[in-house]
Design a protein around this motif. Sequence first.
Motif, PDB file in Angstrom:
ATOM      1  N   TYR A  83      18.177 -15.920  29.673  1.00  0.00           N
ATOM      2  CA  TYR A  83      18.496 -17.037  30.545  1.00  0.00           C
ATOM      3  C   TYR A  83      19.835 -17.669  30.143  1.00  0.00           C
ATOM      4  CZ  TYR A  83      13.634 -17.049  32.189  1.00  0.00           C
ATOM      5  OH  TYR A  83      12.428 -16.705  32.732  1.00  0.00           O
ATOM      6  N   PHE A  84      20.532 -18.193  31.136  1.00  0.00           N
ATOM      7  CA  PHE A  84      21.665 -19.082  30.921  1.00  0.00           C
ATOM      8  C   PHE A  84      21.139 -20.506  31.046  1.00  0.00           C
ATOM      9  CE2 PHE A  84      24.949 -21.745  32.973  1.00  0.00           C
ATOM     10  CZ  PHE A  84      25.869 -21.778  31.933  1.00  0.00           C
ATOM     11  N   SER A  85      21.326 -21.305  29.986  1.00  0.00           N
ATOM     12  CA  SER A  85      20.753 -22.644  29.946  1.00  0.00           C
ATOM     13  C   SER A  85      21.870 -23.684  29.900  1.00  0.00           C
ATOM     14  CB  SER A  85      19.852 -22.798  28.709  1.00  0.00           C
ATOM     15  OG  SER A  85      19.238 -24.062  28.685  1.00  0.00           O
ATOM     16  N   THR A  86      21.746 -24.712  30.723  1.00  0.00           N
ATOM     17  CA  THR A  86      22.734 -25.783  30.754  1.00  0.00           C
ATOM     18  C   THR A  86      22.042 -27.090  31.134  1.00  0.00           C
ATOM     19  OG1 THR A  86      24.890 -26.460  31.653  1.00  0.00           O
ATOM     20  CG2 THR A  86      23.382 -25.340  33.160  1.00  0.00           C
ATOM     21  N   GLY A  87      22.821 -28.120  31.427  1.00  0.00           N
ATOM     22  CA  GLY A  87      22.239 -29.399  31.789  1.00  0.00           C
ATOM     23  C   GLY A  87      23.279 -30.505  31.743  1.00  0.00           C
ATOM     24  N   LEU A  88      22.824 -31.729  31.791  1.00  0.00           N
ATOM     25  CA  LEU A  88      23.673 -32.916  31.689  1.00  0.00           C
ATOM     26  C   LEU A  88      22.889 -33.960  30.910  1.00  0.00           C
ATOM     27  CD1 LEU A  88      26.228 -34.502  32.355  1.00  0.00           C
ATOM     28  CD2 LEU A  88      25.132 -35.204  34.506  1.00  0.00           C
ATOM     29  N   LEU A  89      23.417 -34.352  29.733  1.00  0.00           N
ATOM     30  CA  LEU A  89      22.704 -35.238  28.825  1.00  0.00           C
ATOM     31  C   LEU A  89      23.544 -36.467  28.490  1.00  0.00           C
ATOM     32  CD1 LEU A  89      21.454 -32.590  26.216  1.00  0.00           C
ATOM     33  CD2 LEU A  89      20.245 -33.401  28.252  1.00  0.00           C
ATOM     34  N   VAL A  90      22.861 -37.572  28.257  1.00  0.00           N
ATOM     35  CA  VAL A  90      23.471 -38.759  27.654  1.00  0.00           C
ATOM     36  C   VAL A  90      22.937 -38.824  26.226  1.00  0.00           C
ATOM     37  CG1 VAL A  90      23.689 -41.257  27.715  1.00  0.00           C
ATOM     38  CG2 VAL A  90      23.667 -39.957  29.857  1.00  0.00           C
ATOM     39  N   ASN A  91      23.839 -38.661  25.260  1.00  0.00           N
ATOM     40  CA  ASN A  91      23.439 -38.497  23.865  1.00  0.00           C
ATOM     41  C   ASN A  91      23.981 -39.656  23.030  1.00  0.00           C
ATOM     42  OD1 ASN A  91      22.378 -37.397  21.565  1.00  0.00           O
ATOM     43  ND2 ASN A  91      23.864 -35.746  21.381  1.00  0.00           N
ATOM     44  N   THR A  92      23.085 -40.366  22.336  1.00  0.00           N
ATOM     45  CA  THR A  92      23.464 -41.481  21.475  1.00  0.00           C
ATOM     46  C   THR A  92      23.240 -41.084  20.024  1.00  0.00           C
ATOM     47  OG1 THR A  92      22.859 -43.101  23.167  1.00  0.00           O
ATOM     48  CG2 THR A  92      23.036 -43.898  20.915  1.00  0.00           C
ATOM     49  N   LEU A  93      24.316 -41.118  19.235  1.00  0.00           N
ATOM     50  CA  LEU A  93      24.268 -40.749  17.820  1.00  0.00           C
ATOM     51  C   LEU A  93      24.555 -41.988  16.978  1.00  0.00           C
ATOM     52  CD1 LEU A  93      26.269 -37.389  17.929  1.00  0.00           C
ATOM     53  CD2 LEU A  93      23.798 -37.721  18.061  1.00  0.00           C
ATOM     54  N   ASN A  94      23.658 -42.275  16.055  1.00  0.00           N
ATOM     55  CA  ASN A  94      23.808 -43.412  15.148  1.00  0.00           C
ATOM     56  C   ASN A  94      24.053 -42.914  13.731  1.00  0.00           C
ATOM     57  OD1 ASN A  94      23.313 -45.512  17.093  1.00  0.00           O
ATOM     58  ND2 ASN A  94      21.162 -44.912  17.063  1.00  0.00           N
ATOM     59  N   HIS A  95      24.983 -43.574  13.029  1.00  0.00           N
ATOM     60  CA  HIS A  95      25.304 -43.207  11.653  1.00  0.00           C
ATOM     61  C   HIS A  95      25.601 -44.462  10.854  1.00  0.00           C
ATOM     62  CE1 HIS A  95      27.158 -40.454  14.647  1.00  0.00           C
ATOM     63  NE2 HIS A  95      26.582 -39.494  13.948  1.00  0.00           N
ATOM     64  N   GLU A  96      25.514 -44.315   9.549  1.00  0.00           N
ATOM     65  CA  GLU A  96      25.968 -45.370   8.648  1.00  0.00           C
ATOM     66  C   GLU A  96      26.881 -44.736   7.609  1.00  0.00           C
ATOM     67  OE1 GLU A  96      24.201 -48.727   5.529  1.00  0.00           O
ATOM     68  OE2 GLU A  96      22.885 -47.774   7.015  1.00  0.00           O
ATOM     69  N   ALA A  97      28.039 -45.345   7.385  1.00  0.00           N
ATOM     70  CA  ALA A  97      29.015 -44.785   6.453  1.00  0.00           C
ATOM     71  C   ALA A  97      29.446 -45.839   5.438  1.00  0.00           C
ATOM     72  CB  ALA A  97      30.227 -44.262   7.212  1.00  0.00           C
ATOM     73  N   GLU A  98      29.665 -45.372   4.207  1.00  0.00           N
ATOM     74  CA  GLU A  98      30.161 -46.231   3.131  1.00  0.00           C
ATOM     75  C   GLU A  98      31.422 -45.610   2.560  1.00  0.00           C
ATOM     76  OE1 GLU A  98      28.793 -47.233  -1.366  1.00  0.00           O
ATOM     77  OE2 GLU A  98      27.228 -47.479   0.178  1.00  0.00           O
ATOM     78  N   TYR A  99      32.480 -46.441   2.375  1.00  0.00           N
ATOM     79  CA  TYR A  99      33.762 -45.920   1.905  1.00  0.00           C
ATOM     80  C   TYR A  99      34.557 -47.048   1.254  1.00  0.00           C
ATOM     81  CZ  TYR A  99      35.050 -47.910   6.447  1.00  0.00           C
ATOM     82  OH  TYR A  99      35.204 -48.746   7.524  1.00  0.00           O
ATOM     83  N   PRO A 100      35.618 -46.721   0.516  1.00  0.00           N
ATOM     84  CA  PRO A 100      36.436 -47.751  -0.146  1.00  0.00           C
ATOM     85  C   PRO A 100      37.046 -48.712   0.873  1.00  0.00           C
ATOM     86  CG  PRO A 100      36.925 -45.595  -1.037  1.00  0.00           C
ATOM     87  CD  PRO A 100      36.049 -45.360   0.154  1.00  0.00           C
ATOM     88  N   ASP A 101      37.063 -49.978   0.528  1.00  0.00           N
ATOM     89  CA  ASP A 101      37.615 -51.008   1.412  1.00  0.00           C
ATOM     90  C   ASP A 101      39.137 -50.939   1.385  1.00  0.00           C
ATOM     91  OD1 ASP A 101      38.254 -53.195   2.898  1.00  0.00           O
ATOM     92  OD2 ASP A 101      37.062 -54.625   1.746  1.00  0.00           O
TER      93      ASP A 101
END
Length: 224
Positions: A83-101
């Motif tokens: 099969y050829f598979s496709t679509g249309l999605l609304v994707n929400t990605l959440n992250h938390e990052a820590e780095y030097p100020d």
Amino acid sequence: MQNKTLRRSFLSVSLFLFIFLQQSLAQDYYSSTYQYKPMSFGITFAPNMGWMRYGDTEDHKSTPKFGYAYGLLADFAFTENYYFSTGLLVNTLNHEAEYPDPTSSVANSRVSNEYRLQYAEIPISLKLKSTMRYFRSYYGQFGFTGGMKLNAKEKKETATSRTSMGNDADFFRLALQIGGGIEWQLDHNMVMMTGLSFNNGFTRAAKQGEPRNSYVAFNFGIFF
């Protein structure tokens, strides 16, 4: 006497035909195999666990957080198993990052930000399915996802609300995706999909630290 015999014969034949018809219908409905559909359209909801990948930048650290995707799916058959598979999605990605100020003169001072990136994505993949037997088939798929940024916000450690990232978040997102799972036959025209997928972004998600974002998703869908 003859009428009674005819009535008994008629009732016997009618009963036989009724039982035969019921068994035929039952065998057709509960058949162990099903004819594949050349096209299937459905809806999906996919919770995910996302994180940032900073490569060799050791002073940046990422903490995974939950997100979600929803939208439409479509499968187009080449043959019964490809099969050829496709679509249309609304994707929400959440992250938390820590780095030097970067704004602090204090040694080893660090900041922690939360990111919420939302994309409109189109998945494009090859989907391989086993033959449907006993109400289920197994599938695996491999392909790409291409996305455009809908919204990007960050919440700084000292802030009480999220603010727009503007141009600090990249507009396009491209990724490789691999996954698999099971499709369950609910009736002749409805199939439920359950599966897992790994989506590995290979374009930059944000300017700060130049990370790529990836996620693991549980995929739930209904095809009609």
